[in-house]
Design a protein around this motif. Structure first.
Motif, PDB file in Angstrom:
ATOM      1  N   ASN A   7       1.021  16.162   6.318  1.00 44.71           N
ATOM      2  CA  ASN A   7      -0.424  16.402   6.264  1.00 44.71           C
ATOM      3  C   ASN A   7      -1.216  15.409   7.122  1.00 44.71           C
ATOM      4  O   ASN A   7      -2.385  15.124   6.844  1.00 44.71           O
ATOM      5  CB  ASN A   7      -0.965  16.392   4.825  1.00 44.71           C
ATOM      6  CG  ASN A   7      -2.217  17.247   4.666  1.00 44.71           C
ATOM      7  OD1 ASN A   7      -2.403  18.218   5.386  1.00 44.71           O
ATOM      8  ND2 ASN A   7      -3.063  16.892   3.714  1.00 44.71           N
ATOM      9  N   ASN A   8      -0.593  14.905   8.151  1.00 47.17           N
ATOM     10  CA  ASN A   8      -1.288  14.071   9.134  1.00 47.17           C
ATOM     11  C   ASN A   8      -2.409  14.872   9.781  1.00 47.17           C
ATOM     12  O   ASN A   8      -2.234  16.028  10.159  1.00 47.17           O
ATOM     13  CB  ASN A   8      -0.288  13.604  10.200  1.00 47.17           C
ATOM     14  CG  ASN A   8      -0.946  12.819  11.326  1.00 47.17           C
ATOM     15  OD1 ASN A   8      -1.979  12.187  11.152  1.00 47.17           O
ATOM     16  ND2 ASN A   8      -0.334  12.855  12.499  1.00 47.17           N
ATOM     17  N   CYS A  53     -16.040  13.529  10.548  1.00 41.07           N
ATOM     18  CA  CYS A  53     -14.668  13.139  10.232  1.00 41.07           C
ATOM     19  C   CYS A  53     -14.405  11.682  10.611  1.00 41.07           C
ATOM     20  O   CYS A  53     -14.886  11.211  11.645  1.00 41.07           O
ATOM     21  CB  CYS A  53     -13.675  14.006  10.999  1.00 41.07           C
ATOM     22  SG  CYS A  53     -13.882  15.782  10.757  1.00 41.07           S
ATOM     23  N   THR A  54     -13.610  11.007   9.796  1.00 39.15           N
ATOM     24  CA  THR A  54     -13.118   9.682  10.165  1.00 39.15           C
ATOM     25  C   THR A  54     -11.668   9.566   9.714  1.00 39.15           C
ATOM     26  O   THR A  54     -11.290  10.124   8.673  1.00 39.15           O
ATOM     27  CB  THR A  54     -13.997   8.556   9.592  1.00 39.15           C
ATOM     28  OG1 THR A  54     -13.613   7.309  10.174  1.00 39.15           O
ATOM     29  CG2 THR A  54     -13.884   8.444   8.079  1.00 39.15           C
ATOM     30  N   PHE A  55     -10.861   8.864  10.494  1.00 45.67           N
ATOM     31  CA  PHE A  55      -9.415   8.803  10.266  1.00 45.67           C
ATOM     32  C   PHE A  55      -9.001   7.392   9.862  1.00 45.67           C
ATOM     33  O   PHE A  55      -9.407   6.410  10.487  1.00 45.67           O
ATOM     34  CB  PHE A  55      -8.667   9.213  11.545  1.00 45.67           C
ATOM     35  CG  PHE A  55      -9.025  10.583  12.021  1.00 45.67           C
ATOM     36  CD1 PHE A  55      -8.400  11.701  11.494  1.00 45.67           C
ATOM     37  CD2 PHE A  55     -10.009  10.774  12.987  1.00 45.67           C
ATOM     38  CE1 PHE A  55      -8.742  12.986  11.915  1.00 45.67           C
ATOM     39  CE2 PHE A  55     -10.357  12.046  13.415  1.00 45.67           C
ATOM     40  CZ  PHE A  55      -9.726  13.148  12.878  1.00 45.67           C
ATOM     41  N   THR A  56      -8.171   7.299   8.808  1.00 50.43           N
ATOM     42  CA  THR A  56      -7.746   5.989   8.320  1.00 50.43           C
ATOM     43  C   THR A  56      -6.302   6.006   7.831  1.00 50.43           C
ATOM     44  O   THR A  56      -5.779   7.052   7.439  1.00 50.43           O
ATOM     45  CB  THR A  56      -8.634   5.513   7.152  1.00 50.43           C
ATOM     46  OG1 THR A  56      -8.594   6.499   6.106  1.00 50.43           O
ATOM     47  CG2 THR A  56     -10.068   5.269   7.574  1.00 50.43           C
ATOM     48  N   ALA A  57      -5.696   4.812   7.864  1.00 53.91           N
ATOM     49  CA  ALA A  57      -4.383   4.595   7.245  1.00 53.91           C
ATOM     50  C   ALA A  57      -4.320   3.121   6.863  1.00 53.91           C
ATOM     51  O   ALA A  57      -3.645   2.334   7.509  1.00 53.91           O
ATOM     52  CB  ALA A  57      -3.265   4.946   8.216  1.00 53.91           C
ATOM     53  N   PHE A  83      -1.302   7.211   3.486  1.00 53.37           N
ATOM     54  CA  PHE A  83      -0.796   6.833   4.806  1.00 53.37           C
ATOM     55  C   PHE A  83      -1.099   5.349   5.014  1.00 53.37           C
ATOM     56  O   PHE A  83      -2.251   4.936   4.856  1.00 53.37           O
ATOM     57  CB  PHE A  83      -1.483   7.636   5.914  1.00 53.37           C
ATOM     58  CG  PHE A  83      -1.017   9.059   6.027  1.00 53.37           C
ATOM     59  CD1 PHE A  83       0.270   9.341   6.459  1.00 53.37           C
ATOM     60  CD2 PHE A  83      -1.868  10.117   5.733  1.00 53.37           C
ATOM     61  CE1 PHE A  83       0.709  10.661   6.595  1.00 53.37           C
ATOM     62  CE2 PHE A  83      -1.443  11.434   5.873  1.00 53.37           C
ATOM     63  CZ  PHE A  83      -0.148  11.706   6.302  1.00 53.37           C
ATOM     64  N   SER A  84      -0.077   4.571   5.359  1.00 60.31           N
ATOM     65  CA  SER A  84      -0.261   3.133   5.521  1.00 60.31           C
ATOM     66  C   SER A  84       0.330   2.657   6.843  1.00 60.31           C
ATOM     67  O   SER A  84       1.545   2.680   7.040  1.00 60.31           O
ATOM     68  CB  SER A  84       0.388   2.378   4.361  1.00 60.31           C
ATOM     69  OG  SER A  84       0.323   0.977   4.586  1.00 60.31           O
ATOM     70  N   TYR A  85      -0.539   2.184   7.726  1.00 56.87           N
ATOM     71  CA  TYR A  85      -0.095   1.644   9.005  1.00 56.87           C
ATOM     72  C   TYR A  85       0.689   0.357   8.785  1.00 56.87           C
ATOM     73  O   TYR A  85       1.656   0.080   9.492  1.00 56.87           O
ATOM     74  CB  TYR A  85      -1.306   1.388   9.901  1.00 56.87           C
ATOM     75  CG  TYR A  85      -0.959   0.779  11.234  1.00 56.87           C
ATOM     76  CD1 TYR A  85      -0.457   1.568  12.271  1.00 56.87           C
ATOM     77  CD2 TYR A  85      -1.128  -0.581  11.479  1.00 56.87           C
ATOM     78  CE1 TYR A  85      -0.136   1.021  13.511  1.00 56.87           C
ATOM     79  CE2 TYR A  85      -0.819  -1.141  12.705  1.00 56.87           C
ATOM     80  CZ  TYR A  85      -0.320  -0.334  13.714  1.00 56.87           C
ATOM     81  OH  TYR A  85       0.000  -0.893  14.937  1.00 56.87           O
ATOM     82  N   ARG A  86       0.280  -0.413   7.786  1.00 55.10           N
ATOM     83  CA  ARG A  86       0.973  -1.675   7.512  1.00 55.10           C
ATOM     84  C   ARG A  86       2.405  -1.416   7.042  1.00 55.10           C
ATOM     85  O   ARG A  86       3.328  -2.170   7.360  1.00 55.10           O
ATOM     86  CB  ARG A  86       0.199  -2.479   6.466  1.00 55.10           C
ATOM     87  CG  ARG A  86       0.809  -3.854   6.180  1.00 55.10           C
ATOM     88  CD  ARG A  86      -0.194  -4.811   5.583  1.00 55.10           C
ATOM     89  NE  ARG A  86      -1.177  -5.241   6.558  1.00 55.10           N
ATOM     90  CZ  ARG A  86      -1.587  -6.505   6.705  1.00 55.10           C
ATOM     91  NH1 ARG A  86      -1.074  -7.452   5.964  1.00 55.10           N
ATOM     92  NH2 ARG A  86      -2.503  -6.819   7.587  1.00 55.10           N
ATOM     93  N   GLN A  87       2.590  -0.376   6.287  1.00 58.63           N
ATOM     94  CA  GLN A  87       3.916  -0.029   5.786  1.00 58.63           C
ATOM     95  C   GLN A  87       4.753   0.681   6.851  1.00 58.63           C
ATOM     96  O   GLN A  87       5.961   0.485   6.954  1.00 58.63           O
ATOM     97  CB  GLN A  87       3.772   0.879   4.550  1.00 58.63           C
ATOM     98  CG  GLN A  87       5.069   1.167   3.832  1.00 58.63           C
ATOM     99  CD  GLN A  87       4.835   2.075   2.633  1.00 58.63           C
ATOM    100  OE1 GLN A  87       4.263   3.147   2.756  1.00 58.63           O
ATOM    101  NE2 GLN A  87       5.271   1.627   1.471  1.00 58.63           N
ATOM    102  N   GLY A 115       0.914   8.661   9.810  1.00 59.63           N
ATOM    103  CA  GLY A 115      -0.167   9.607  10.087  1.00 59.63           C
ATOM    104  C   GLY A 115      -1.493   9.054   9.586  1.00 59.63           C
ATOM    105  O   GLY A 115      -1.603   7.875   9.246  1.00 59.63           O
ATOM    106  N   ARG A 116      -2.497   9.899   9.531  1.00 59.23           N
ATOM    107  CA  ARG A 116      -3.828   9.452   9.124  1.00 59.23           C
ATOM    108  C   ARG A 116      -4.453  10.419   8.108  1.00 59.23           C
ATOM    109  O   ARG A 116      -4.290  11.630   8.188  1.00 59.23           O
ATOM    110  CB  ARG A 116      -4.767   9.365  10.340  1.00 59.23           C
ATOM    111  CG  ARG A 116      -4.348   8.346  11.400  1.00 59.23           C
ATOM    112  CD  ARG A 116      -4.458   6.914  10.909  1.00 59.23           C
ATOM    113  NE  ARG A 116      -4.234   5.946  11.984  1.00 59.23           N
ATOM    114  CZ  ARG A 116      -3.045   5.448  12.324  1.00 59.23           C
ATOM    115  NH1 ARG A 116      -1.946   5.864  11.698  1.00 59.23           N
ATOM    116  NH2 ARG A 116      -2.932   4.558  13.291  1.00 59.23           N
TER     117      ARG A 116
END
Length: 253
Positions: free
Chosen positions: A27-28, A104-108, A234-238, A243-244
């Motif tokens: 679901n990115n 829209c805004t995208f985050t992880a 969704f975690s960029y650190r992990q 995805g976002r």
């Protein structure tokens, strides 16, 4: 469609998409970090159908951890919706008076800020990673809305969506110093002797920025879901290839 709705009434829809193992690319929703653009576009079409709108109603920015704000007009409708090239460049905060536009805004891990002002008919989103927070993007946006758009800050309702929790957001001296230099974030940081790391609550720092702009504390809701810990996060650190989430708000006509 794995989506958490914060508002869904006759006037507004607002929420965030969540990670889901049964969807394409989990679901990115972000074209800038994907294995297959068609899969992301398919996810966006599903979201649009769920929200009873069209993908061409979406407005997306090319987020750069800036403090840049863009006022969205009807001419912007569809920007970044189906391809990266048309996204609003170098921007991390969007607002509009126009109905039937899905901002829209995208985050992880970063803090998504979703807000509306009922009296003014204004809606907006902000992407506030730690770099945006130390650049005070939220404070800048709301000061602009108060001083240039004539918004009464007491009229805002704000949601801070899922983000990296303080327990998981550990940093070295360089980042700690930038938060400390804000002059109001000390209460949202602690030092851990065992790891020699500082831990920062980015959500509470953003909440403080909203309060400094005059938004009442009781008008600010924090979703305490940690994107690192949650199976739906969704975690960029992990995972650097993560995805976002897509956080969104739209005023209906």
């Amino acid at each position: 469609m794995n989506t958490k709705m914060y508002i869904n009434d006759e006037n507004l829809v607002a929420g965030i998409t969540l990670k889901n193992a049964s969807e394409l690319e989990l679901n990115n929703m972000a074209l800038h970090v994907c294995e297959n653009e068609d899969d992301v576009l398919s996810n966006r079409v599903k979201l649009a159908n769920f929200l009873q709108c069209n993908v061409n109603d979406f407005v997306c920015a090319n987020q750069t951890h800036s403090a840049n704000v863009h006022k969205v007009t009807l001419d912007d409708k569809g920007r970044g919706a189906s391809e990266l090239s048309s996204a609003i460049p170098d921007t991390d905060a969007l607002y509009t008076y126009e109905p039937n536009i899905l901002l829209c805004t995208f985050t992880a891990d970063c803090v998504p800020v979703i807000f509306h002002h009922e009296e003014k008919g204004l809606v907006g989103v902000i992407h506030s990673g730690w770099q945006g927070t130390v650049k005070e993007i939220t404070l800048k946006m709301f000061n602009q809305l108060v001083h240039e758009e004539g918004c009464d800050p007491k009229g805002f309702k704000v949601i801070l969506g899922p983000a990296l929790s303080q327990d998981k957001f550990e940093v070295d001296d360089d980042v700690y110093i930038r938060f400390r230099n804000l002059g109001y974030a000390e209460d949202f940081m602690y030092y851990k002797e065992e790891t020699h790391k500082y831990h920062i609550d980015n959500q509470k720092t953003v909440k403080k920025q909203l309060e400094l702009a005059g938004v009442p504390s009781e008008n600010i809701t924090i979703d305490a879901t940690c994107t690192f810990i949650s199976d739906e996060g969704f975690s960029y650190r992990q995972d650097r290839k993560s995805g976002r989430h897509l956080s969104f708000i739209m005023r209906k006509s």
